[in-house]
Design a protein around this motif. Sequence first.
Motif, short mmCIF file in Angstrom:
data_model
loop_
_atom_site.label_atom_id
_atom_site.label_comp_id
_atom_site.label_asym_id
_atom_site.label_seq_id
_atom_site.Cartn_x
_atom_site.Cartn_y
_atom_site.Cartn_z
N CYS A 1 0.83 -1.21 0.00
CA CYS A 1 0.00 0.00 0.00
C CYS A 1 0.86 1.26 0.00
CB CYS A 1 -0.94 0.00 1.20
SG CYS A 1 -2.29 -1.19 1.09
N LYS B 1 0.98 4.10 -2.97
CA LYS B 1 0.65 5.50 -2.68
C LYS B 1 1.80 6.43 -3.01
CE LYS B 1 -0.94 8.53 1.05
NZ LYS B 1 -1.37 8.61 2.47
N PHE C 1 -6.83 -1.71 -2.57
CA PHE C 1 -5.59 -1.18 -3.16
C PHE C 1 -5.16 -1.91 -4.43
CE2 PHE C 1 -4.33 -4.38 -0.05
CZ PHE C 1 -3.37 -5.11 -0.71
#
Length: 207
Positions: free
Chosen positions: A101, A105, A134
């Motif tokens: 994740c 990001k 995600f």
Amino acid sequence: MDKNQSTAITTLFLDIGGVLLTNGWDRAARRRAAETFSLDLPETEERHHLTFDTYEEGKLTLDEYLDRTVFYEERSFERQTFKDFMYAQTEAYPDMIDLVCRIKKQYGIKIAIVNNEGRELNEYRIRKFGLDKFVDFFISSCFVHFRKPDADIFRMALDVALVKPEEVLYIDDRAMFVSVAEGLGINGFQHKNFEETSRFLGNLGWQ
């Protein structure tokens, strides 16, 4: 694969079982099921191996799989009780999920799942542990009707993600599947534990 190549990587292909989550229905889980429900383990294992590939390819429902492996004779327990047991075998690897994740990001990397799993188990695991929050694409065997080590599942993943093989890093805990992906020009890494994988990704520049 060297550090300079990380700038060319736009997409991570990931396995689920053994990487993000524990395996869903592996030999150890089936052994626990045999002990819990007093099943004949050798008979259950033989029936499993004869039919599980078909289930993972999306050509059987979970009920049909269980008809062939467990409920081919009368049992003292309910079908739903056994299903609940199957679902309960999964645990998450939160460090790996958090790592993926953070990379997504921070670096805008696309994430695709390329895994072998039957539909009901796959959908349960995806939703239960929030993988759909995600992951951009799910190229699961039960959806596409190919299963690893068939190289076509990787070709389909490349087509769906609209990427070239050299733009992809594939992470799996099974060396054979990594090797198949590498045979198509995909960068591969065998996951063994969080520390090694985290270090490898860090060396690529994904801190």
